[in-house]
Design a protein around this motif. Structure first.
Motif, PDB file in Angstrom:
ATOM      1  N   LYS A 154       0.871  -1.357   0.015  1.00  0.00           N
ATOM      2  CA  LYS A 154       0.151   0.060  -0.132  1.00  0.00           C
ATOM      3  C   LYS A 154       0.813   1.187   0.071  1.00  0.00           C
ATOM      4  O   LYS A 154       0.612   2.182  -0.682  1.00  0.00           O
ATOM      5  N   THR A 157       2.516   1.768  -3.394  1.00  0.00           N
ATOM      6  CA  THR A 157       1.431   2.060  -4.301  1.00  0.00           C
ATOM      7  C   THR A 157       0.976   3.731  -4.023  1.00  0.00           C
ATOM      8  O   THR A 157       1.060   4.516  -4.989  1.00  0.00           O
ATOM      9  N   GLU A 158       1.147   4.312  -2.856  1.00  0.00           N
ATOM     10  CA  GLU A 158       0.818   5.684  -2.779  1.00  0.00           C
ATOM     11  C   GLU A 158       2.119   6.367  -3.178  1.00  0.00           C
ATOM     12  O   GLU A 158       1.614   7.267  -3.821  1.00  0.00           O
ATOM     13  N   THR A 161       1.761   6.670  -6.975  1.00  0.00           N
ATOM     14  CA  THR A 161       0.896   7.250  -7.405  1.00  0.00           C
ATOM     15  C   THR A 161       0.936   8.670  -7.265  1.00  0.00           C
ATOM     16  O   THR A 161       0.182   9.741  -7.962  1.00  0.00           O
TER      17      THR A 161
END
Length: 195
Positions: A154, A157-158, A161
């Motif tokens: 997570k 991914t953050e 992004t």
């Protein structure tokens, strides 16, 4: 930005004075020239160090500053660019004339890029730290490894992004040759590989 421009003018004046006094058309003693200029040089370069610290302090919060005060971030970058342009121009002139003076311009961009990388890295590390702490709080013993893996995924991914934020809000505040998007991406890769 204006203070940087005035400081660069002082640096230029001192460097040109050194070159002129040590030039072949004058018979000044080099040691006397150095002695005469030393107090002035010390004051101007100490001012440069103070300006660099203030610029670096602002660059240290580049991500947030770019989002909350883009004009302020642009002004900081322009202040750094003032030094870079002056140094490049003067080095070119110096090479053309064959000068070999000791004085150099305050180097801002290298320090600014280093601080920018540290800001980006800290942002990534804090994101991982927060996700790890949250995962540790909610994980039970039977599912700890899975929860930890999910948390790391997570956070990674953050960070990936956030390239959209970097691309559309942070990067426009910088000159293209700063390669802020590449700096962000390399920092994210570094942080993710360590976690």
């Amino acid at each position: 930005r204006n203070v940087s421009m005035e400081h660069v003018e002082l640096e230029i004046m001192l460097v040109e004075a050194e070159n002129s006094m040590k030039g072949s058309q004058h018979n000044f003693n080099v040691a006397m020239v150095d002695s005469f200029l030393s107090a002035h040089v010390q004051n101007v370069w100490e001012l440069g160090d103070e300006i660099r610290m203030r610029i670096i302090s602002g660059i240290g919060s580049a991500f947030d500053l770019s989002i909350n005060n883009p004009a302020g971030m642009v002004a900081l970058v322009e202040a750094v660019e003032v030094y870079e342009r002056a140094a490049e121009t003067f080095d070119h002139k110096r090479k053309e004339r064959g000068d070999s003076g000791k004085l150099r311009f305050t180097n801002m961009r290298a320090a600014a890029l280093e601080q920018l990388y540290q800001d980006f890295e800290l942002r990534g590390v804090e994101m991982f730290r927060g996700v790890h702490e949250h995962a540790a709080d909610i994980a039970d013993e039977d599912d700890a490894a899975n929860t930890q893996f999910t948390a790391v995924l997570k956070a990674a991914t953050e960070l990936v992004t956030e390239i959209d934020i970097v691309k559309h809000q942070v990067s426009p505040c910088f000159a293209p040759h700063w390669h802020v998007e590449a700096l962000w991406s390399s920092c994210v890769a570094h942080v993710c590989s360590n976690h």
